[in-house]
Structure formats: structure tokens, C-alpha cells
Scaffold this active site. Structure first.
Site, PDB file in Angstrom:
ATOM      1  CB  SER A 104     -20.669  14.309  -8.277  1.00  0.00           C
ATOM      2  OG  SER A 104     -20.452  15.382  -7.392  1.00  0.00           O
ATOM      3  CB  ALA A 105     -24.784  15.544  -5.973  1.00  0.00           C
TER       4      ALA A 105
END
Length: 588
Positions: free
Chosen positions: A258-259
């Protein structure tokens, strides 16, 4: 539709389907209780768990704990506490001797977190957190003194063993998360069992307003993209210290989800591709789970400036002659409240993030997509892929966006303010309104929890993860055709109602190894092969050959929990071509 009714229905549907469908999350034969039963103090097991191990590093001695197959050293500081005058500044390398540091605790302190949104959305978030056990949905308490490294290694490893290093960057929308959420014991146990031991490292970095505050004032001060600089300093700490733990600083692979995955890409493009430290590269390989390029407006754009101005106003600093110094002088609680006064990830704005890496002319010289397209990045062998239904989780928070016109307005106002209405409309029109084409995919008329949900889930997932992945791979292949890359699509949780194989579900399967199935075993084997040989096919060879992406535009499809296949990377090609052709306008 009222959120409470929706959540009740969601909960009942998920629970019913998961209990009935082996395609969702079948229970393993035995799941340990979350809170183990008390053991008598005299138990030898307690003595074993309490065993201590020490490592001499250049600045002192680190004391860790040893349990079973793994030694753990948690929460080792690599920078001065970013508090007081160091708040909202680049990290400062630890200025004092480490001395004898006790890293034998259970976890490292998290950095300050974005609040979970209030109102109806929080009901959804709380339910999803409880039911799915996805780490980035779990509220945690943080503190400003948080810039630490956690190291885990096979028990008995010693300096000079030169094991490869896997450097983990957590996700959470650049607003949430911590290294403590990601214990590497399960990964290491699998690696040890198949004779591929490595050193696991997890870095803490500042998130939300503490790590990614935008604004012209921030740019002028040279204090943008602090979270990325924290990660970079963590990598430099590895270069200086990991040999003492038995690791090889010249064999580092960075991995994120994800991030954290976007951060891996950002580490590749940081300083226009300069990933050197003391004359050597900080990493030699990259693994990106669910995130690559995020085309972004500059840190001092109108959109970014509005975030800074809101924080300044909420913090009571609007009348100050130096608003940035005013923010630095606020009490922790007051600054936390001010930083969290803007919309968060788990809100109506969803993936139109308030805080994210933005071009600043220095740390990120240009938008990451531009840097990759022009070859200004640290080109290393890489694996990148996505879950089949990346957008479902984030499409739950806009139940009123039920028509095409509302969807166009939502995307233009919150996501793509540089795009024309005609461009956003044309983008949306590449996604049919028929339910059978929406996400979760391959579910026919099912899972349309409110009008427009499946279409919006498809669009959000593609724009932020799935199709930008393909754009990134093509740009990288054009810029550096001799650097190998591999890509995947994961569908092993097909059948999970409403969410499908959702964003973050790879953490449950791959990182934690929740279920000892083919999906877990094969992905881990491919990854460990890559950590050792920069090729997922070299090493343990009991799984099918994973073709390089640039050679055939093919994906490894983790089709079910017990089956892998090879497929063409050509799904939603019309949407891909439109996004690629309009990338300059589709910036967040």
C-alpha cells in the site's frame, strides 16, 4: 442508506458467506487463542522466551530477545526524537552514543496517527477492523519520539554471516501504521525451513501531518516529504549497522504494501534516482505490493496549500508572523488535533489523500510518474502487483455517489482538480455501468451494496493501484529495458462478499501467513528467491516459472488459494490507455 443498517448487512453477509464458502477465508485446522492461557512462572518455556541476546554496533550495544527460531531487536533509535524544534523538520541522525540499549521489549512505539473518522464511517471502519484484522484499519496510539528500527534474524546468526536483508516499509495511506504491526517471525520461520534465512528489518517513519505536511511554507523551509526522509535514514542505518547483526548491506531488498509499496517506488525516484550512500547503493531490489506511481500536484499547489492552511487555522496559528514556527511550538495534543482536522483515508474523501508524497523540487524533484518515464530513478530488479479488487474497501464511504454525474463531480472536485470535466467524464465512461463488469470482479449481479458501488470500486482501484501499476511497468521497460521486472494479480480471496480480494488482503495471506496454503507458500518462495538472487525463479524451484513482464506482458495470477496461472496483463485495456494518455491531468 443509513450506515448502521449497511454495516449490519455487511457484517451478516460477510459472516454468512465466509462461514459457508471455502473460496473466502476457510479456517485453518487450529487457530491459537489471541490471549494465551497463563503459564506458571517456573515454566521452561517462559525462561526460553525471556532469553537475551546482544549485538555490538558501532555506537554501542543492543540487547534483544531470543524466542524459538528468531532473535528480535525492537525499537532501536536511528534519529534524534523529532520533537520541539525538530518537529516538521528532516530527521537528524542520532547525535548521541547508543550506549547499552534494551531492544528486548514487545514492540516499538508508533508515530502519531491520523484519527479514525467520526460519524457513520467510523462504524464501518470499526467493523472492518474487527472482522478483517487488517493492520492499517486498527487504531493505535502514537508518540513523536518514534524514529526507530526493528531487526529480526534467525537465532544464532552472528556478525560476518552476510545474510541478505529484507527491509519492510509499512502501509496505511501515509496516515496510519507502524513497524510494530508487522512482526517478521512467520516470514523468517518459512525462510529458515527452506534454507533461505535472511535478516528482516522494519522501519518506523512519520505519517500524516507529522510526516507529510504540504504547503509553500514547508517547501521554503526544506521540510517536505519527511516520512520518505525517515525511511531513507533507516536505510542508511542498515548500511552502517546491519553487518553487526549478520546481514549483508550490499544485498538489501526493500518491500512494502500500500503506502509502503508507493514508498518503495518513491525511494527509487528520491533525489532523481540517487540511492547512494558512502559510495554504494542502499538497495539492490524492490518488491511493491499494491502501489507504485502516484502522480501528484506539487507540495505548494493550491490543493496542497489548503491542507496546510486548515491545519494552521485549527492550531490557532493564523495570526502568527511565522506559521510554521507556531505549529512547531504547539503542544503535542494541540498539534495532533490540528494535523488531524483535514479529511482522512477512511472518510468520504477516501483515496483523495490529504497527506502524501508531493513533488518539492528536491527530495522529489518531479512527480514520480515523470521521473520514471524520463529514467530518473534507481533502476533495480523488481516485483510489483496488485489484488484483484483494490478499490472495494475505499468505495464503501460514498453511499450517495450513485449516478454518473455525481461520480464525475466526486472525482473532479476531490481527486483531479487539474482535469477538465470532459476528461473526467471520458475516464468514467470507459467503465460500463453494468454490474457484471464492476468490482468485486467476476461476481455478476452480486455485491452492489448501493447504486454505483461496483463501478466506483473498479475506478478507484485502477486509478490508485491496478492500472497505474501497468503504466509504471511500461514506463520502466521503456526507460531501462535491460532491468528485469515481474508482476502479479492476486485473486486468492475470491468469494469474500462485497470486498473480494481486497486491498490489504495480501497481508493476511503473504505477510502473516494466516493460512498455510499454496498462495502463502508460493508467494513467499518467489519473494525469498528474489531476495537471494534478484529473480523469483532462481533458488527453490518447485513452483511454475514466473515470466518477466517486459518480455510478454504476462502476469503470475495467484488465482485461488491453491492454484497459480499465467495470464495476459490486458484487463480493462481501454481504461488503461485513457489513463496513460491523460496522466498529466490525472494528478492528485
Amino acid at each position: 442508506m443509513r450506515f448502521s443498517g449497511f454495516v449490519s448487512g455487511l457484517g451478516l453477509g460477510l459472516l454468512t458467506a465466509v462461514s459457508a464458502s471455502p473460496a473466502a477465508f476457510p479456517a485453518p485446522a487450529s487457530i491459537p487463542d489471541p490471549i494465551p492461557a497463563p503459564v506458571a512462572p517456573a515454566s521452561p518455556a517462559i525462561e526460553e522466551r525471556a532469553a537475551k541476546v546482544t549485538v555490538a554496533v558501532p555506537s554501542g550495544t543492543v540487547v534483544g530477545s531470543s524466542s524459538g527460531k528468531v532473535d528480535s531487536f525492537r525499537g532501536i533509535p536511528f534519529a534524534d526524537p523529532p520533537t520541539g524544534s525538530l518537529r516538521l523538520r528532516p530527521p537528524k541522525r542520532l547525535s548521541k552514543s547508543l550506549g547499552t540499549f534494551d531492544a528486548s521489549g514487545l514492540s516499538a512505539a508508533a508515530c502519531p496517527q491520523m484519527f479514525i473518522s467520526s460519524g457513520g464511517q467510523s462504524v464501518i471502519t470499526e467493523f472492518l477492523s474487527d472482522f478483517l484484522a487488517v493492520p492499517f484499519l486498527t487504531p493505535i496510539t502514537g508518540q513523536e519520539d518514534c524514529l526507530t528500527i526493528t531487526v529480526q534474524r534467525p537465532a544464532g546468526t552472528k556478525a560476518g554471516d552476510k545474510l541478505p536483508v529484507l527491509f519492510w516499509i509499512f502501509g496505511g495511506g501515509f496516515e496510519l501504521g507502524s513497524s510494530a504491526m508487522y512482526d517478521g517471525t512467520s516470514l523468517l520461520s518459512t525462510a529458515i525451513d527452506q534454507s533461505q534465512p535472511f535478516i528482516y528489518v522494519a522501519v518506523n517513519y512519520r505519517v500524516a501531518g507529522f510526516g507529510f505536511m504540504p504547503g509553500a511554507e514547508i517547501k521554503k523551509d526544506g521540510s517536505s516529504n519527511l516520512g520518505l526522509l525517515d525511511q531513507r535514514m533507516g536505510l542508511e542505518w542498515v548500511a552502517d549497522n546491519i553487518a553487526s547483526f549478520g546481514g549483508d548491506p550490499e544485498k538489501v531488498t526493500i518491500w512494502g504494501e500500500s503506502a509502503g509499496s508507493i514508498s518503495v517506488l518513491d525511494q527509487m525516484v528520491l533525489y532523481g534516482g540517487d540511492a547512494s550512500y558512502k559510495g554504494k547503493s542502499l538497495f539492490r531490489g524492490a518488491i511493491m505490493n499494491s502501489g507504485t506511481i502516484v502522480p501528484a500536484e506539487p507540495v505548494d499547489s493550491d490543493k496542497a496549500q489548503s491542507i496546510y492552511d486548515t491545519v494552521v487555522k485549527t492550531g490557532g496559528c493564523s495570526g502568527a508572523s511565522d506559521t510554521l514556527e507556531c505549529l512547531r511550538g504547539l503542544s503535542y495534543d494541540k498539534f495532533l488535533n490540528a494535523a488531524n482536522s483535514v479529511p482522512g483515508l477512511l472518510s468520504y474523501n477516501s483515496l483523495a489523500l490529504s497527506y502524501l508524497p508531493r513533488p518539492d523540487g528536491k527530495v522529489l524533484p518531479k512527480s514520480p510518474d515523470v521521473l520514471v518515464a524520463t529514467g530518473q530513478y534507481h533502476a533495480v530488479p523488481m516485483i510489483t502487483g496488485c489484488q484483484e479488487d483494490e478499490g472495494t474497501l475505499f468505495a464503501l464511504f460514498q453511499p450517495n455517489v450513485t449516478t454518473t454525474s455525481r461520480l464525475v463531480e466526486y472525482l473532479q472536485n476531490l481527486y483531479f482538480t487539474q482535469a477538465t470535466k470532459q476528461q473526467v467524464t471520458a475516464l468514467v465512461n470507459t467503465y460500463p455501468t453494468t454490474l457484471s463488469t464492476g468490482s468485486p470482479y467476476r461476481t455478476g449481479l452480486l455485491n452492489e451494496v448501493f447504486p454505483g458501488f461496483k463501478r466506483r470500486a473498479a475506478i478507484l482501484g485502477d486509478l490508485v493501484v491496478s492500472l497505474t501499476r501497468r503504466i509504471f511497468l511500461q514506463a520502466a521497460a521503456n526507460s531501462n529495458p535491460d532491468v528485469p521486472s515481474w508482476s502479479y494479480l492476486a485473486s486468492y480471496d475470491y468469494g469474500t462478499p462485497i470486498l473480494g480480494t481486497f486491498h490489504g488482503s495480501d497481508l493476511l495471506q503473504v505477510f502473516y501467513g494466516l493460512l498455510p496454503n499454496n498462495a502463502m507458500r508460493s508467494v513467499r518462495t518467489y519473494y525469498f528467491n528474489f531476495v537471494y538472487n534478484l529473480d523469483p525463479n532462481k533458488g527453490v524451484t518447485k513452483y511454475a516459472k514466473w515470466p518477466e513482464w517486459k518480455e510478454s506482458k504476462k502476469l503470475m495470477w495467484f488465482e485461488t488459494a491453491n492454484k497459480n496461472s499465467i495470464i495476459n496483463d490486458d484487463f480493462r485495456q481501454d481504461s488503461y490507455e485513457f489513463i496513460a494518455a491523460n496522466a498529466g491531468a490525472l494528478v492528485v
